[in-house]
Design an enzyme around this catalytic site. Structure first.
Site, PDB file in Angstrom:
ATOM      1  N   HIS A  89      56.355  63.979  26.870  1.00 45.48           N
ATOM      2  CA  HIS A  89      55.117  63.339  26.378  1.00 45.48           C
ATOM      3  C   HIS A  89      55.471  62.106  25.555  1.00 45.48           C
ATOM      4  O   HIS A  89      55.789  62.210  24.367  1.00 45.48           O
ATOM      5  CB  HIS A  89      54.322  64.334  25.532  1.00 45.48           C
ATOM      6  CG  HIS A  89      52.959  63.840  25.151  1.00 45.48           C
ATOM      7  ND1 HIS A  89      51.801  64.463  25.540  1.00 45.48           N
ATOM      8  CD2 HIS A  89      52.564  62.771  24.417  1.00 45.48           C
ATOM      9  CE1 HIS A  89      50.754  63.815  25.058  1.00 45.48           C
ATOM     10  NE2 HIS A  89      51.193  62.773  24.374  1.00 45.48           N
ATOM     11  N   HIS A 111      54.494  57.656  24.964  1.00 46.37           N
ATOM     12  CA  HIS A 111      53.492  56.586  25.140  1.00 46.37           C
ATOM     13  C   HIS A 111      54.263  55.270  25.168  1.00 46.37           C
ATOM     14  O   HIS A 111      54.287  54.532  24.177  1.00 46.37           O
ATOM     15  CB  HIS A 111      52.484  56.584  23.985  1.00 46.37           C
ATOM     16  CG  HIS A 111      51.525  57.727  24.013  1.00 46.37           C
ATOM     17  ND1 HIS A 111      50.289  57.654  24.627  1.00 46.37           N
ATOM     18  CD2 HIS A 111      51.619  58.982  23.523  1.00 46.37           C
ATOM     19  CE1 HIS A 111      49.667  58.822  24.497  1.00 46.37           C
ATOM     20  NE2 HIS A 111      50.451  59.648  23.831  1.00 46.37           N
ATOM     21  N   LYS A 161      52.737  51.938  24.085  1.00 41.62           N
ATOM     22  CA  LYS A 161      52.482  51.726  22.659  1.00 41.62           C
ATOM     23  C   LYS A 161      53.771  51.605  21.848  1.00 41.62           C
ATOM     24  O   LYS A 161      53.729  51.178  20.686  1.00 41.62           O
ATOM     25  CB  LYS A 161      51.688  52.909  22.094  1.00 41.62           C
ATOM     26  CG  LYS A 161      50.345  53.185  22.766  1.00 41.62           C
ATOM     27  CD  LYS A 161      49.671  54.399  22.114  1.00 41.62           C
ATOM     28  CE  LYS A 161      48.242  54.573  22.586  1.00 41.62           C
ATOM     29  NZ  LYS A 161      48.092  55.545  23.660  1.00 41.62           N
ATOM     30  N   HIS A 200      45.587  65.498  26.664  1.00 40.43           N
ATOM     31  CA  HIS A 200      45.644  65.596  25.210  1.00 40.43           C
ATOM     32  C   HIS A 200      44.588  66.639  24.847  1.00 40.43           C
ATOM     33  O   HIS A 200      43.392  66.413  25.041  1.00 40.43           O
ATOM     34  CB  HIS A 200      45.320  64.255  24.564  1.00 40.43           C
ATOM     35  CG  HIS A 200      46.458  63.285  24.592  1.00 40.43           C
ATOM     36  ND1 HIS A 200      46.934  62.719  25.743  1.00 40.43           N
ATOM     37  CD2 HIS A 200      47.231  62.792  23.582  1.00 40.43           C
ATOM     38  CE1 HIS A 200      47.947  61.918  25.446  1.00 40.43           C
ATOM     39  NE2 HIS A 200      48.148  61.939  24.156  1.00 40.43           N
ATOM     40  N   GLU A 259      43.574  67.961  19.805  1.00 39.83           N
ATOM     41  CA  GLU A 259      44.437  67.348  18.784  1.00 39.83           C
ATOM     42  C   GLU A 259      43.631  67.215  17.499  1.00 39.83           C
ATOM     43  O   GLU A 259      43.310  66.123  17.031  1.00 39.83           O
ATOM     44  CB  GLU A 259      44.938  65.987  19.282  1.00 39.83           C
ATOM     45  CG  GLU A 259      46.060  65.401  18.429  1.00 39.83           C
ATOM     46  CD  GLU A 259      46.561  64.065  18.955  1.00 39.83           C
ATOM     47  OE1 GLU A 259      46.151  63.650  20.053  1.00 39.83           O
ATOM     48  OE2 GLU A 259      47.359  63.428  18.248  1.00 39.83           O
ATOM     49  N   ASP A 301      56.299  62.207  21.616  1.00 37.69           N
ATOM     50  CA  ASP A 301      54.987  61.556  21.549  1.00 37.69           C
ATOM     51  C   ASP A 301      55.137  60.067  21.214  1.00 37.69           C
ATOM     52  O   ASP A 301      55.385  59.270  22.104  1.00 37.69           O
ATOM     53  CB  ASP A 301      54.076  62.277  20.542  1.00 37.69           C
ATOM     54  CG  ASP A 301      52.588  62.084  20.841  1.00 37.69           C
ATOM     55  OD1 ASP A 301      52.262  61.288  21.726  1.00 37.69           O
ATOM     56  OD2 ASP A 301      51.761  62.750  20.194  1.00 37.69           O
ATOM     57  N   ASN A 302      55.013  59.713  19.956  1.00 36.60           N
ATOM     58  CA  ASN A 302      54.934  58.298  19.606  1.00 36.60           C
ATOM     59  C   ASN A 302      56.220  57.802  18.965  1.00 36.60           C
ATOM     60  O   ASN A 302      56.733  58.419  18.037  1.00 36.60           O
ATOM     61  CB  ASN A 302      53.758  58.072  18.665  1.00 36.60           C
ATOM     62  CG  ASN A 302      52.453  58.465  19.328  1.00 36.60           C
ATOM     63  OD1 ASN A 302      51.972  59.588  19.154  1.00 36.60           O
ATOM     64  ND2 ASN A 302      51.914  57.580  20.137  1.00 36.60           N
TER      65      ASN A 302
END
Ligand SMILES: [Zn+2]
Length: 407
Positions: free
Chosen positions: A54, A56, A59, A202, A205, A301-302
């Site tokens: 997962h 991104h 971004k 998602h 969350e 994730d990020n």
């Protein structure tokens, strides 16, 4: 044919591993000798390469360009929306490839990334990442999830179907942010079924226990017999349900064959800001899900963006947080970044056994716990039997009395 000599396995055995083309040939107890052409892995732990379930990438690496003023999920979404006009195709490609180089150097050879589709960005990010996916094929396997805005019952639902036609590999979305969350789940599942592609949502969350679309998703998957594969990412609100609800929903999730992806870094950062006293961790119900037999993977994730402004892009950072905040033992934590995400992404399993794909990472360490705990950047990464990344670390202690202390 190449031999990797005297590697320590996650179980503590010391073995010689033969690489034969793109697969593992023989795995034998170490003979203790190194011939010319062999790779000496004495003092290294050899594992299946890591999988990021997962990310991104569109971004990634934007934290210093867009401040998340409130520090929560909606603040991050607002920061991204404000930055969207500056995110050109070449900008997205450059940052995504920079992130992939970081992931690969740390030992990750497969990445599933969500990609913003529709609204301000249209198909721009998807087109950029399709480009990246094709260029990196054979190095890092990239899966693209079309991440659409809300409401799903409006143009976002059409954007999702269009993105799947235009080359997205997986259907995505955020039903918990929709005015009609349960209907949104159903729209996403229908779009995935129409395209015959997997679904990765998602999911919940939020710490609001009233939102539990995971149960809706499990119910729909069971009733429809949807086959291409379903992943539920985050599942934060499951973690704040009464224990009997956690157990019941976890059993439903396991029975429906849904994989859950825990995302400790972003959850710890974004969640719990309305709780000045005893803030909850925001992690899903890792224990009940595993007890019920559900696949629980973990992801980053990020990577340094408004949703999580720090982080190394290292799967071992994620695994360590699954120990610290998810209370997994080291073996289960390593499983959450190797075997489990391979299940979630529908990839072939990798193990130190004859015939397995030779996608491997060697880490400095006496044993698996030592390697996980130290997380040295010193690593060698193999993809399909050939070395694709090698990092060496040199430390010099300048006072002789301290020499021999560092590890
Ligand atoms: Zn995400």
């Amino acid at each position: 044919m190449t031999w990797l000599r005297s590697a320590t396995t996650s179980g503590g055995d010391v073995v010689d591993v033969e690489l034969s083309g793109d697969v593992i040939g023989r795995v034998l107890p170490a003979v203790g000798t190194v011939e010319p052409g062999d790779v000496d892995l004495t003092g290294s732990v050899l594992l299946p390469s890591f999988v990021e379930p997962h990310a991104h990438l569109d971004k990634a690496l934007t934290a210093s360009r867009a401040e998340n003023v409130t520090g929560d999920l909606l603040g991050a979404i607002d920061a991204m929306a404000a930055m969207a006009p500056t995110m050109t195709g070449p900008d997205i490609v450059a940052r995504a490839e920079a992130a992939l180089r970081i992931h690969l150097a740390y030992g990750t050879t497969a990445v599933r990334t969500h990609v913003n589709v529709g609204a301000e960005s249209g198909m721009r990010a998807l087109e950029a990442l399709i480009d990246v996916r094709e260029r990196w094929r054979g190095l890092v396997e990239l899966q693209l999830v079309a991440l659409v805005r809300n409401p799903l019952a409006g143009p976002a639902g059409r954007d999702l179907r269009q993105a799947l036609l235009e080359g997205a590999d997986v259907a995505g979305g955020c039903p918990h942010l929709d005015d009609e969350p349960d209907r949104a789940v159903s729209i996403c599942l229908d779009a995935a079924a129409a395209a015959d592609k997997p679904l990765d949502l998602h999911t919940d969350e939020t710490l609001d226990p009233r939102l539990l679309t995971l149960a809706t998703l499990a119910d729909l998957v069971e009733r429809t017999g949807f086959a291409p594969g379903v992943t539920a990412s985050h599942c934060v609100s499951l973690g704040v349900q009464p224990i009997d609800v956690q157990q019941r929903v976890s059993e439903q999730v396991a029975a429906a064959g849904i994989s859950v992806v825990a995302l400790p870094q972003t959850n710890l950062f974004l969640q719990g800001r309305a709780h000045p006293v005893g803030p909850p961790r925001g992690l899903t119900a890792v224990g009940p899900l595993r007890t019920a037999g559900a696949t629980v993977a973990a992801g980053g994730d990020n990577l340094r963006d408004p949703f999580h402004p720090v982080g190394r892009g290292d799967a071992l950072e994620v695994a360590a947080l699954m120990v610290t905040s998810g209370h997994l033992g080291p073996t289960a934590a390593l499983d959450s970044i190797t075997a489990a995400p391979r299940v979630a992404l529908g990839l072939s399993p990798v193990e130190l056994a004859s015939g397995s794909p030779a996608d491997l990472v060697a880490l400095a360490g006496r044993d698996a716990l030592d390697a996980l705990g130290a997380a040295s950047a010193q690593r060698t990464v193999w993809r399909a039997g050939r070395v694709v990344a090698r990092t060496t670390v040199t430390t010099e202690l300048t006072r002789p009395a301290l020499q021999g202390v560092a590890s």
